[in-house]
Scaffold this motif. Sequence first.
Motif, PDB file in Angstrom:
ATOM      1  N   GLY A  75       2.030  11.433  -9.261  1.00 34.38           N
ATOM      2  CA  GLY A  75       1.004  10.828 -10.111  1.00 34.38           C
ATOM      3  C   GLY A  75       0.061   9.927  -9.341  1.00 34.38           C
ATOM      4  N   LEU A  76      -0.609   9.095 -10.128  1.00 39.41           N
ATOM      5  CA  LEU A  76      -1.647   8.245  -9.534  1.00 39.41           C
ATOM      6  C   LEU A  76      -1.094   7.281  -8.492  1.00 39.41           C
ATOM      7  CD1 LEU A  76      -3.880   7.226 -12.590  1.00 39.41           C
ATOM      8  CD2 LEU A  76      -4.541   8.605 -10.645  1.00 39.41           C
ATOM      9  N   THR A  77       0.017   6.639  -8.791  1.00 39.01           N
ATOM     10  CA  THR A  77       0.531   5.588  -7.901  1.00 39.01           C
ATOM     11  C   THR A  77       0.846   6.125  -6.499  1.00 39.01           C
ATOM     12  OG1 THR A  77       1.413   4.548  -9.875  1.00 39.01           O
ATOM     13  CG2 THR A  77       2.204   3.693  -7.798  1.00 39.01           C
ATOM     14  N   PRO A  78       1.624   7.187  -6.365  1.00 36.56           N
ATOM     15  CA  PRO A  78       1.894   7.669  -5.006  1.00 36.56           C
ATOM     16  C   PRO A  78       0.613   8.095  -4.287  1.00 36.56           C
ATOM     17  CG  PRO A  78       3.293   8.795  -6.597  1.00 36.56           C
ATOM     18  CD  PRO A  78       2.342   7.973  -7.368  1.00 36.56           C
ATOM     19  N   ARG A  79      -0.269   8.699  -5.050  1.00 41.62           N
ATOM     20  CA  ARG A  79      -1.530   9.156  -4.422  1.00 41.62           C
ATOM     21  C   ARG A  79      -2.364   7.944  -3.980  1.00 41.62           C
ATOM     22  NH1 ARG A  79      -2.248  14.799  -5.561  1.00 41.62           N
ATOM     23  NH2 ARG A  79      -0.692  15.421  -7.084  1.00 41.62           N
ATOM     24  N   LEU A  80      -2.355   6.892  -4.816  1.00 42.53           N
ATOM     25  CA  LEU A  80      -3.094   5.676  -4.453  1.00 42.53           C
ATOM     26  C   LEU A  80      -2.528   5.065  -3.180  1.00 42.53           C
ATOM     27  CD1 LEU A  80      -3.563   4.031  -7.948  1.00 42.53           C
ATOM     28  CD2 LEU A  80      -5.359   4.214  -6.250  1.00 42.53           C
ATOM     29  N   VAL A  81      -1.194   5.002  -3.143  1.00 38.89           N
ATOM     30  CA  VAL A  81      -0.527   4.409  -1.978  1.00 38.89           C
ATOM     31  C   VAL A  81      -0.929   5.176  -0.713  1.00 38.89           C
ATOM     32  CG1 VAL A  81       1.725   4.023  -0.895  1.00 38.89           C
ATOM     33  CG2 VAL A  81       1.401   3.501  -3.307  1.00 38.89           C
ATOM     34  N   GLU A  82      -0.843   6.479  -0.819  1.00 44.11           N
ATOM     35  CA  GLU A  82      -1.178   7.310   0.350  1.00 44.11           C
ATOM     36  C   GLU A  82      -2.628   7.070   0.769  1.00 44.11           C
ATOM     37  OE1 GLU A  82      -0.249  11.344  -0.692  1.00 44.11           O
ATOM     38  OE2 GLU A  82       1.900  10.915  -0.791  1.00 44.11           O
ATOM     39  N   ASN A  94     -11.250  -4.150  14.036  1.00 51.64           N
ATOM     40  CA  ASN A  94     -11.315  -5.617  13.928  1.00 51.64           C
ATOM     41  C   ASN A  94     -10.744  -6.127  12.603  1.00 51.64           C
ATOM     42  OD1 ASN A  94     -13.485  -4.469  12.505  1.00 51.64           O
ATOM     43  ND2 ASN A  94     -14.550  -6.435  12.495  1.00 51.64           N
ATOM     44  N   LEU A  95     -10.349  -5.196  11.805  1.00 51.16           N
ATOM     45  CA  LEU A  95      -9.774  -5.605  10.509  1.00 51.16           C
ATOM     46  C   LEU A  95      -8.246  -5.480  10.542  1.00 51.16           C
ATOM     47  CD1 LEU A  95     -12.180  -3.905   7.944  1.00 51.16           C
ATOM     48  CD2 LEU A  95     -12.199  -6.258   8.725  1.00 51.16           C
ATOM     49  N   GLU A  96      -7.654  -6.542  10.136  1.00 48.82           N
ATOM     50  CA  GLU A  96      -6.168  -6.526  10.098  1.00 48.82           C
ATOM     51  C   GLU A  96      -5.725  -6.603   8.637  1.00 48.82           C
ATOM     52  OE1 GLU A  96      -3.125  -8.615  12.931  1.00 48.82           O
ATOM     53  OE2 GLU A  96      -3.598  -9.906  11.226  1.00 48.82           O
ATOM     54  N   PHE A  97      -4.796  -5.699   8.303  1.00 48.25           N
ATOM     55  CA  PHE A  97      -4.332  -5.610   6.902  1.00 48.25           C
ATOM     56  C   PHE A  97      -2.869  -6.018   6.786  1.00 48.25           C
ATOM     57  CE2 PHE A  97      -7.771  -2.619   7.287  1.00 48.25           C
ATOM     58  CZ  PHE A  97      -8.481  -2.720   6.091  1.00 48.25           C
ATOM     59  N   THR A  98      -2.563  -6.625   5.686  1.00 50.63           N
ATOM     60  CA  THR A  98      -1.132  -6.773   5.307  1.00 50.63           C
ATOM     61  C   THR A  98      -1.026  -6.282   3.863  1.00 50.63           C
ATOM     62  OG1 THR A  98      -1.572  -9.059   4.715  1.00 50.63           O
ATOM     63  CG2 THR A  98      -0.399  -8.692   6.767  1.00 50.63           C
ATOM     64  N   VAL A  99       0.029  -5.496   3.671  1.00 54.78           N
ATOM     65  CA  VAL A  99       0.221  -4.933   2.329  1.00 54.78           C
ATOM     66  C   VAL A  99       1.563  -5.445   1.758  1.00 54.78           C
ATOM     67  CG1 VAL A  99       0.375  -2.812   0.966  1.00 54.78           C
ATOM     68  CG2 VAL A  99      -1.028  -2.859   3.034  1.00 54.78           C
ATOM     69  N   GLY A 143       4.765  -1.353   5.515  1.00 50.68           N
ATOM     70  CA  GLY A 143       3.903  -0.943   6.623  1.00 50.68           C
ATOM     71  C   GLY A 143       3.628   0.539   6.621  1.00 50.68           C
ATOM     72  N   SER A 144       4.138   1.259   5.676  1.00 52.00           N
ATOM     73  CA  SER A 144       3.892   2.695   5.642  1.00 52.00           C
ATOM     74  C   SER A 144       4.085   3.222   4.233  1.00 52.00           C
ATOM     75  CB  SER A 144       4.865   3.410   6.586  1.00 52.00           C
ATOM     76  OG  SER A 144       6.167   3.326   6.059  1.00 52.00           O
ATOM     77  N   VAL A 145       3.615   4.446   4.076  1.00 51.47           N
ATOM     78  CA  VAL A 145       3.736   5.091   2.762  1.00 51.47           C
ATOM     79  C   VAL A 145       5.221   5.231   2.391  1.00 51.47           C
ATOM     80  CG1 VAL A 145       3.283   7.219   1.482  1.00 51.47           C
ATOM     81  CG2 VAL A 145       1.571   6.341   3.043  1.00 51.47           C
ATOM     82  N   GLU A 146       6.000   5.620   3.391  1.00 49.99           N
ATOM     83  CA  GLU A 146       7.416   5.838   3.137  1.00 49.99           C
ATOM     84  C   GLU A 146       8.099   4.574   2.638  1.00 49.99           C
ATOM     85  OE1 GLU A 146       9.765   8.042   2.603  1.00 49.99           O
ATOM     86  OE2 GLU A 146       8.041   9.389   2.667  1.00 49.99           O
ATOM     87  N   GLU A 147       7.699   3.472   3.266  1.00 48.93           N
ATOM     88  CA  GLU A 147       8.302   2.195   2.840  1.00 48.93           C
ATOM     89  C   GLU A 147       7.937   1.892   1.381  1.00 48.93           C
ATOM     90  OE1 GLU A 147       8.367  -0.043   7.161  1.00 48.93           O
ATOM     91  OE2 GLU A 147       7.513  -1.087   5.452  1.00 48.93           O
TER      92      GLU A 147
END
Length: 934
Positions: A75-82, A94-99, A143-147
């Motif tokens: 559904g939407l959530t897994p696709r959004l995450v990916e 130059n952009l650093e992300f934390t999720v 740090g990843s989709v799998e996580e």
Amino acid sequence: MTNVKFESKEYPGTFAFDRIFDWQTTQQQVFDYAAGAVIEDVMRGYNGTIFAYGQTGSGKTHTMMGDMESDEWKGLTPRLVETIFSTIFNAPSNLEFTVKVSYMEVYMEKIRDLLNPVNDNLPIHEDKKKGVYVKGLLEVFVGSVEEVYDVMRRGQGARIVASTNMNAESSRSHSIFMMQISLKNLVDGSSRTGKLYLVDLAGSEKVGKTGAAGQTLEEAKMINRSLSALGMVINALTDGKSSHVPYRDSKLTRILQESLGGNSRTTLIINCSPSSFNETETISTLRFGMRAKTIKNKAKINAELSPAELKNLLKKAKHDISQLQVYISSLENEAKIWRAGSSVPKSDWVPALNVSGLIGESATASPSASNGNLPAAASASALPPHIKELIDGGRSSTPQPPISQDERDAFLQRENELGDQLAEAQAALRSVQAKVDVLTEELNFLKGRGGESGEENKTLQGTLAELRVELEKVAFENKESTITIESLKDANGELLKEVETLKKQVVDAQASAQAATPVEDTAASKTSAEEKEWRKREKMEQMMAEFDPSGFMTDKEKQIRETMIKLAHMKENLQPPSTPEEIASQHVALIEAKTQLAQQDQTIDELGHKINSIQDEANTFKKKKEEQEKKIAALEAEYQELLDKTIRDEEVQGGPQLSKTIQDIKSRLEAQFNSKRETQLKEILELKEILAKRENELGLLQVNFSAAQKSNEELKSSLSAIKDSANPTNEVSQKDEELEKMRKTMAQQLGEFDAMKKKLMRDLQNRCEKVVELEISLDETRDQYNNILRNSNSRAQQQKMAFLERNLEQLTNVQKQLVEQNSTLKKEFSVAERKMAARNERIQNLESLLHDTQTKLELQNQKFEAQLASMREKLQEARSGNPQASSWLYSSRIAKPLRGGGANPTAGEDEDVASEDNDAFNKRQSWYVSLLKK
Ligand SMILES: Nc1ncnc2c1ncn2[C@@H]1O[C@H](COP(=O)(O)OP(=O)(O)OP(=O)(O)O)[C@@H](O)[C@H]1O
């Protein structure tokens, strides 16, 4: 397609939406349309929300989550995450992300952390910096989709679902998956944070259709209540009249406060059932969607200014201040003139300052920001509140009461504190409730056991009480019996003594009586009954010997019969004598017949004598009987007199009780006497009757006798006639006839006589018997009379003795009865004692059993308490974040910064974090780890 036409009686209209997806739409198509813009916004620092609303079973979870493992059905959530992660990996270096991700559900108006389900009642806080947030919610750095997938799986596993008629796996809670994406421009130091809320609402449901009952029904009520709160919020936001939006009416609306009319770009997906069966629900869902569509949100970028931007802002502010100071001083100068009473020409008036232009210029923050270029935003504290609000991101979603900012902050702080306290109180309440439940269960169990043992105890106590009463009764009765026996023994002793004395007296009296009258015959040794019988038999033999029919009576009969036979021969041989010999033989026969007749005469005479003698005897008996009756009457009178006298004497001596006993005896004796007398009178009457009968018979006999004598006379005369006319032959036939006649008469008389004789013999025997009996009873009476006469001197004494003997007999009987009663009581007592002993034993056994059970229960209780304590400790450890207990929770709190440029996450990789420059190869360098290194 943006319109949906509804052809129903209830609502024959059209609903318009941004986009309508039919049943053939793929998950990818939905995602492409609904999620693409949202991702972009979130990456730019906006808050974004996607939530699905609809009837239960209409496909909300399918839309929002789908099948994560399937490329087609996710559904939407897994696709959004990916997509988010691929965006991150493709972002400039130059952009650093934390999720960070968090996953929660609102179940029964309680916020439950799906990643740490122990926290099931988290409070909602709000402050000016963070806005509305759930305090204590676990935020996991990923740090990843799998996580993220791992986290989602973990959360989904903890979700509360139940089976209903409408959906096999119906969500019983509203789930909110939240992703917070922070990015920092490593060049200018600016940063932004976008929050993405993915909400899968629980389905609105009609209880009748879902068949909810029990807990599911309670859940349904709560779901419907929170959904109606959501509807109220949407109404308040869209009607244009409400000054108050009831966000605080439910946890759901409070969490989604920013998403509904606040700082969020919100996408609402309306799920509808294609079935006409759900027409009503579909219309209501579509109406909800139509209303919600009109909500206008005020989305702002959540940004923090970079140092350069801040410097520029400061410079600008300083410039503004100097301008304002100049303006103020020129105003002051003008005011001075006015105050002095002078006037300033209108042309010299200080021109009005374009404040809005001044402020607008400094505070405008463009919401449109391209990648890497953050918009400038005013943040000076000196700025007016509405400018500050803009800089802060504008919490326009929270209703602004007419209070100052400080007051509002204080109010929010207070609200937060109260929220915390409430959550703590609720947690405490729940733990107490759990304890109460456990204790109630335990109590119920113990009550059950207690009830059982109580019942048993009651029964035993009842039995014990009964036994005690029984024992007391037996003891009492025994005591009583002992007392009675003792008293009876005493009385018995006394009576025995008296009896002894009386016996002595009786022996003495008997001795004296024996001395006066010698022993009459040997039969005295026999019992009176035997003796009586013997005497009767003897007398009967004597008497009947005189009337023995085997004696002369038989001889006479024989003679008559022989005569009869001879007569018969005579008839045969009665032929006219033809020769002198025949005449001579006839003559001889006639002589013989004459002799026989003479003999018969003699016999008849004898019989007449006998009858006379019998008559005489009967008369004698009659006389005797009369005498006897007289004697009996005299004896009765005498006996009565004596008895009365004795009773009178006894009454004088013995008192009322004795007189009663005497009266009893008297009445009994009278009864006996009367009955005896009656019997005797009856007998006498019978005898009289028999006598009268005999007299009649005798009369008859005498008549017969005289008739026989008469016929005899006739016979004699006819015989003489025969003698006279012996020769004439013509008279033979006449004689023959006469002989025949005579023979018949004789045979008849003989038969009559025979019958009479038999009858007489029977009567005679009966009468003899009666006479014998009367004689015997006369003898007895005589004896009694003699005895009475003999003992007339000591009669009173004898009466007394007899009375005492009777009393003694009665007392002996009473004593016997008492002894029997006593032995019965003794037996019963021993039985009761045995029973008591057995029951005592049983009670002891039961008591020991009860004690054992109680001990066991106590032990079990202690064991249970220990288990409970250890569980509590473990729980406490888990709550306090014991690293050993929840290593996953611990590790999930470590930030995992990501850098754009397609590189891998770098957390924990020392060699990669050494460099601080913006080298292209070190795009994934964590600013967090860099800071640590510094
Ligand atoms: N578009 C669709 N294509 C295929 N299957 C679907 C679709 N929509 C829903 N379903 C299936 O219908 C069933 C119910 O859907 P789902 O659980 O998503 O409903 P829901 O609205 O979340 O219900 P609830 O509110 O009770 O949780 C699921 O088995 C789901 O896979």
